[in-house]
Design a protein around this motif. Structure first.
Motif, PDB file in Angstrom:
ATOM      1  N   ARG A  40      51.553  -4.629 -25.345  1.00 48.00           N
ATOM      2  CA  ARG A  40      50.901  -3.379 -25.754  1.00 48.00           C
ATOM      3  C   ARG A  40      51.720  -2.664 -26.832  1.00 48.00           C
ATOM      4  NH1 ARG A  40      46.486  -2.492 -22.816  1.00 48.00           N
ATOM      5  NH2 ARG A  40      46.368  -3.245 -20.664  1.00 48.00           N
ATOM      6  N   GLN A  41      53.036  -2.805 -26.783  1.00 51.57           N
ATOM      7  CA  GLN A  41      53.877  -2.172 -27.807  1.00 51.57           C
ATOM      8  C   GLN A  41      53.607  -2.747 -29.194  1.00 51.57           C
ATOM      9  OE1 GLN A  41      57.808  -2.828 -26.239  1.00 51.57           O
ATOM     10  NE2 GLN A  41      57.768  -0.990 -24.932  1.00 51.57           N
ATOM     11  N   GLN A  42      53.062  -3.974 -29.231  1.00 49.77           N
ATOM     12  CA  GLN A  42      52.757  -4.610 -30.514  1.00 49.77           C
ATOM     13  C   GLN A  42      51.296  -4.458 -30.923  1.00 49.77           C
ATOM     14  OE1 GLN A  42      54.857  -8.525 -31.193  1.00 49.77           O
ATOM     15  NE2 GLN A  42      54.917  -8.402 -28.955  1.00 49.77           N
ATOM     16  N   GLY A  43      50.550  -3.697 -30.146  1.00 53.86           N
ATOM     17  CA  GLY A  43      49.159  -3.448 -30.506  1.00 53.86           C
ATOM     18  C   GLY A  43      48.148  -4.360 -29.855  1.00 53.86           C
ATOM     19  N   GLY A  46      44.126  -5.168 -23.743  1.00 58.35           N
ATOM     20  CA  GLY A  46      43.482  -5.927 -22.679  1.00 58.35           C
ATOM     21  C   GLY A  46      43.361  -5.069 -21.446  1.00 58.35           C
ATOM     22  N   ASN A  47      42.722  -5.591 -20.411  1.00 58.79           N
ATOM     23  CA  ASN A  47      42.595  -4.841 -19.166  1.00 58.79           C
ATOM     24  C   ASN A  47      43.965  -4.614 -18.542  1.00 58.79           C
ATOM     25  OD1 ASN A  47      39.810  -4.799 -19.359  1.00 58.79           O
ATOM     26  ND2 ASN A  47      39.532  -6.657 -18.144  1.00 58.79           N
ATOM     27  N   PRO A  48      44.143  -3.521 -17.806  1.00 61.53           N
ATOM     28  CA  PRO A  48      45.393  -3.333 -17.053  1.00 61.53           C
ATOM     29  C   PRO A  48      45.555  -4.464 -16.041  1.00 61.53           C
ATOM     30  CG  PRO A  48      44.110  -1.301 -17.114  1.00 61.53           C
ATOM     31  CD  PRO A  48      43.217  -2.382 -17.636  1.00 61.53           C
ATOM     32  N   LEU A  51      46.748  -6.835  -9.422  1.00 62.77           N
ATOM     33  CA  LEU A  51      47.645  -7.647  -8.605  1.00 62.77           C
ATOM     34  C   LEU A  51      47.072  -9.036  -8.330  1.00 62.77           C
ATOM     35  CD1 LEU A  51      50.376  -7.506  -7.091  1.00 62.77           C
ATOM     36  CD2 LEU A  51      49.086  -6.881  -5.048  1.00 62.77           C
ATOM     37  N   LEU A  52      47.871 -10.055  -8.625  1.00 61.97           N
ATOM     38  CA  LEU A  52      47.634 -11.466  -8.384  1.00 61.97           C
ATOM     39  C   LEU A  52      46.474 -12.037  -9.202  1.00 61.97           C
ATOM     40  CD1 LEU A  52      48.379 -14.055  -6.890  1.00 61.97           C
ATOM     41  CD2 LEU A  52      46.865 -13.371  -5.045  1.00 61.97           C
ATOM     42  N   TYR A  53      45.260 -11.491  -9.056  1.00 57.02           N
ATOM     43  CA  TYR A  53      44.087 -12.130  -9.643  1.00 57.02           C
ATOM     44  C   TYR A  53      43.892 -11.819 -11.124  1.00 57.02           C
ATOM     45  CZ  TYR A  53      42.724 -13.503  -4.956  1.00 57.02           C
ATOM     46  OH  TYR A  53      42.691 -14.075  -3.719  1.00 57.02           O
ATOM     47  N   GLY A  54      44.393 -10.675 -11.575  1.00 61.17           N
ATOM     48  CA  GLY A  54      44.175 -10.329 -12.977  1.00 61.17           C
ATOM     49  C   GLY A  54      42.694 -10.269 -13.302  1.00 61.17           C
ATOM     50  N   ASP A  55      42.262 -11.068 -14.296  1.00 57.43           N
ATOM     51  CA  ASP A  55      40.853 -11.070 -14.726  1.00 57.43           C
ATOM     52  C   ASP A  55      40.064 -12.250 -14.176  1.00 57.43           C
ATOM     53  OD1 ASP A  55      41.072  -8.754 -16.352  1.00 57.43           O
ATOM     54  OD2 ASP A  55      41.932  -9.943 -17.986  1.00 57.43           O
ATOM     55  N   THR A  56      40.667 -13.045 -13.309  1.00 59.93           N
ATOM     56  CA  THR A  56      40.024 -14.307 -12.922  1.00 59.93           C
ATOM     57  C   THR A  56      38.708 -14.108 -12.169  1.00 59.93           C
ATOM     58  OG1 THR A  56      41.471 -14.373 -10.972  1.00 59.93           O
ATOM     59  CG2 THR A  56      42.133 -15.670 -12.875  1.00 59.93           C
ATOM     60  N   PHE A  98      44.321  -9.728 -25.161  1.00 60.88           N
ATOM     61  CA  PHE A  98      44.795 -10.674 -24.147  1.00 60.88           C
ATOM     62  C   PHE A  98      43.954 -10.517 -22.893  1.00 60.88           C
ATOM     63  CE2 PHE A  98      47.292  -6.814 -23.534  1.00 60.88           C
ATOM     64  CZ  PHE A  98      47.229  -6.612 -22.164  1.00 60.88           C
ATOM     65  N   VAL A  99      43.906 -11.571 -22.104  1.00 61.22           N
ATOM     66  CA  VAL A  99      43.260 -11.532 -20.791  1.00 61.22           C
ATOM     67  C   VAL A  99      44.286 -11.980 -19.765  1.00 61.22           C
ATOM     68  CG1 VAL A  99      40.973 -11.998 -21.758  1.00 61.22           C
ATOM     69  CG2 VAL A  99      42.375 -13.905 -20.945  1.00 61.22           C
ATOM     70  N   TRP A 100      43.999 -11.663 -18.502  1.00 56.75           N
ATOM     71  CA  TRP A 100      44.941 -12.017 -17.440  1.00 56.75           C
ATOM     72  C   TRP A 100      44.512 -13.302 -16.749  1.00 56.75           C
ATOM     73  CZ3 TRP A 100      49.565  -9.940 -16.985  1.00 56.75           C
ATOM     74  CH2 TRP A 100      49.783  -8.670 -17.561  1.00 56.75           C
TER      75      TRP A 100
END
Length: 519
Positions: A40-43, A46-48, A51-56, A98-100
């Motif tokens: 995020r510091q580089q611009g 993505g979603n916050p 825990l564990l699953y992210g975007d799956t 990005f995605v998780w």
């Protein structure tokens, strides 16, 4: 003394538990949050992290929804169906996103120059190793890294030189001709017939590999292909979900099936290998195919007198690994390229006619010549355009093995990098306003001219790890397409439903029924 020993044991157990809990905490929370903060510091957006699953879970839900209905008639705007969550993320956050993938962020790299850097820095950007289910499906050269990869690649390269393909020409033709004769028989009564070509092309590619690479017929390798297909179907949900370390050892139904399939595939391949080794022991000539080359690398084991000490010796399991990945990749890549080529030519009759005229002017009605196949300019343009719009693999992922800066982008060790082939291939900024239209003419002066020298066309990968079998796949596709054009004209059946779907490779979810007419 006994009490003191028990106290020490309890203390050590507590230390181990604390270390384990700390490792889990780092894996589940500290590392993901650190990587997220850095991106995020580089611009990057993505979603916050969840825990564990992210975007799956969201990714799985959107994929099931997308696959529930086909696209409008032969629309090439299929990114939203093939990779729906990725498409959603692009619309929401843009290309710098990005995605998780569970607790690991997957960073999109879509700028051609950055993509070039990723392909060239093969030690810093390696194949993901975190999911053992993927490693169970994709074995051999695809998975090894570093000097092991370099030596293995050097060993295998000769099997895919054009001079070796020339020796396989008859085997390619024999398999293709058998399919053409079956189609002729189907259409002979009325002069035309609807044929579901996807299943035929899968069988054809399987037969070609069995004959040309392993010296056996399709019947001998049929069970291997059936098992590999089933293994992909079982593995894909496991690959796309979050992998918890050690989970593959839990005796779930899927895990037990994966183990059973893998064991059966290896036993079948072992039988083919043992037959060849027996033939070599009986002083038969070492066949000049892929299996022959692989066995030539482990001749210490089979006692051949002309062993080459400069080669990296492969043991039996490594030979099986290479056989398996070639069965898988060779069959999937060529069959998907051919099916989308027939579908697009069935719609675009003008290009079908141009390709047929070129084939008939070059070969007439005789068997296509090996050397002349490479001079079919129109056919080659068509195949390149099909690969651009419908690449066999929609995206490539790499793991960042150490902190690195490419261009102005800093990537911390531990993140995953996504090279979105399908997105880049249809990017209007790179390919023009007609980027999503079927226009083989764009390749009239070759790939470099069409892509304007950008790293915007990489259907077989690029750089040192470019697909070793790309010549094999393109040669097979040219031969099969030339034979079909010699014998038939064709158009899409009214029952065709356009539904590109990424299940390992980009394939037609509901098959490909096409109406063929004898010429």
């Amino acid at each position: 003394m006994e009490v003191k020993g028990i106290t020490i044991a309890i203390y050590l157990a507590c230390v181990l538990v604390v270390k384990l809990l700390w490792s889990i905490f780092k894996w589940l929370w500290l590392n993901p949050k650190r990587l997220e903060r850095c991106l995020r510091q580089q611009g990057f957006q993505g979603n916050p992290y969840r825990l564990l699953y992210g975007d799956t879970k969201d990714r799985e839900r959107m994929l099931l929804e997308a696959r529930s209905k086909p696209l409008p008639f032969l629309s090439n705007h299929h990114l939203s169906r093939v990779l729906p969550f990725f498409h959603h993320t692009l619309n929401k956050y843009g290309k710098k996103s990005f995605v998780w993938n569970g607790p690991v962020p997957l960073v999109t790299i879509a700028e051609p120059e950055l993509i070039r850097n990723v392909f060239m820095k093969i030690n810093e950007f390696q194949k993901p190793q975190s999911n053992p289910y993927f490693k169970q499906v994709a074995t051999g050269l695809v998975q090894v890294e570093g000097h092991h990869w370099a030596k293995r690649r050097k060993l295998l390269n000769p099997a895919f030189h054009m001079d070796k393909l020339k020796l396989m020409h008859h085997a390619f033709w024999a398999s293709s001709s058998a399919m053409i004769k079956e189609w002729e028989k189907k259409t002979s009564k009325t002069g035309s017939c609807e044929i579901e070509v996807w299943s035929y092309l899968q069988n054809l590619s399987a037969d070609v590999i069995s004959r040309a690479a392993f010296g056996s017929s399709y019947e001998e390798g049929k069970r291997i292909f059936e098992l590999i297909t089933e293994q992909i179907m079982v593995a894909m949900p496991l690959i796309n979900s979050v992998y918890i370390p050690g989970w593959r050892f839990v005796p779930t139904r899927e895990n037990k099936r994966m183990t059973k399939i893998d064991k059966e595939i290896r036993n079948l391949l072992k039988d083919i290998i043992q037959k060849r080794k027996k033939a070599i022991k009986e002083e038969e000539k070492l066949k000049d195919d892929l299996l022959g080359l692989l066995l030539d690398s482990c001749l210490e084991e089979i006692g051949h007198e002309n062993k080459k000490q400069s080669y990296t010796k492969l043991n039996l399991e490594e030979v099986i690994d290479e056989c398996k990945i070639f069965y898988l990749a060779g069959q999937e890549t060529t069959s998907t390229l051919l099916v989308w080529t027939l579908i697009l030519l069935a719609k675009h009759q003008n290009w079908q006619q141009r390709a047929r005229e070129e084939v008939l002017n070059t070969f007439g009605n005789v068997i296509p010549d090996f050397h002349q196949l490479n001079h079919l300019k129109t056919v080659n343009m068509i195949l390149q355009e099909v690969l651009r719009l419908y690449p066999p693999v929609s995206e490539l992922n790499r793991t960042v093995t150490k902190d690195i800066k490419i261009g102005e982008v800093f990537l911390p060790s531990g993140v995953l990098v996504n090279l979105p082939i399908l997105l880049v291939h249809q990017d209007e900024e790179l390919w023009g306003n007609d980027a999503k239209e079927f226009n083989p003419e764009r390749f009239n002066e070759g790939i470099i001219k069409a892509s304007k020298g950008n790293m915007s066309f990489f259907s077989f990968g690029w750089g040192p790890r470019i697909c070793i079998g790309s010549n094999f796949a393109m040669y097979e596709a040219k031969l099969v397409l030339a034979l079909i054009l010699q014998h038939f004209s064709f158009e899409l059946s009214p029952t065709y439903a356009h539904a590109p779907s990424a299940v390992g490779t980009l394939r037609p979810q509901f098959g490909a029924p096409i109406n063929f007419h004898l010429l």
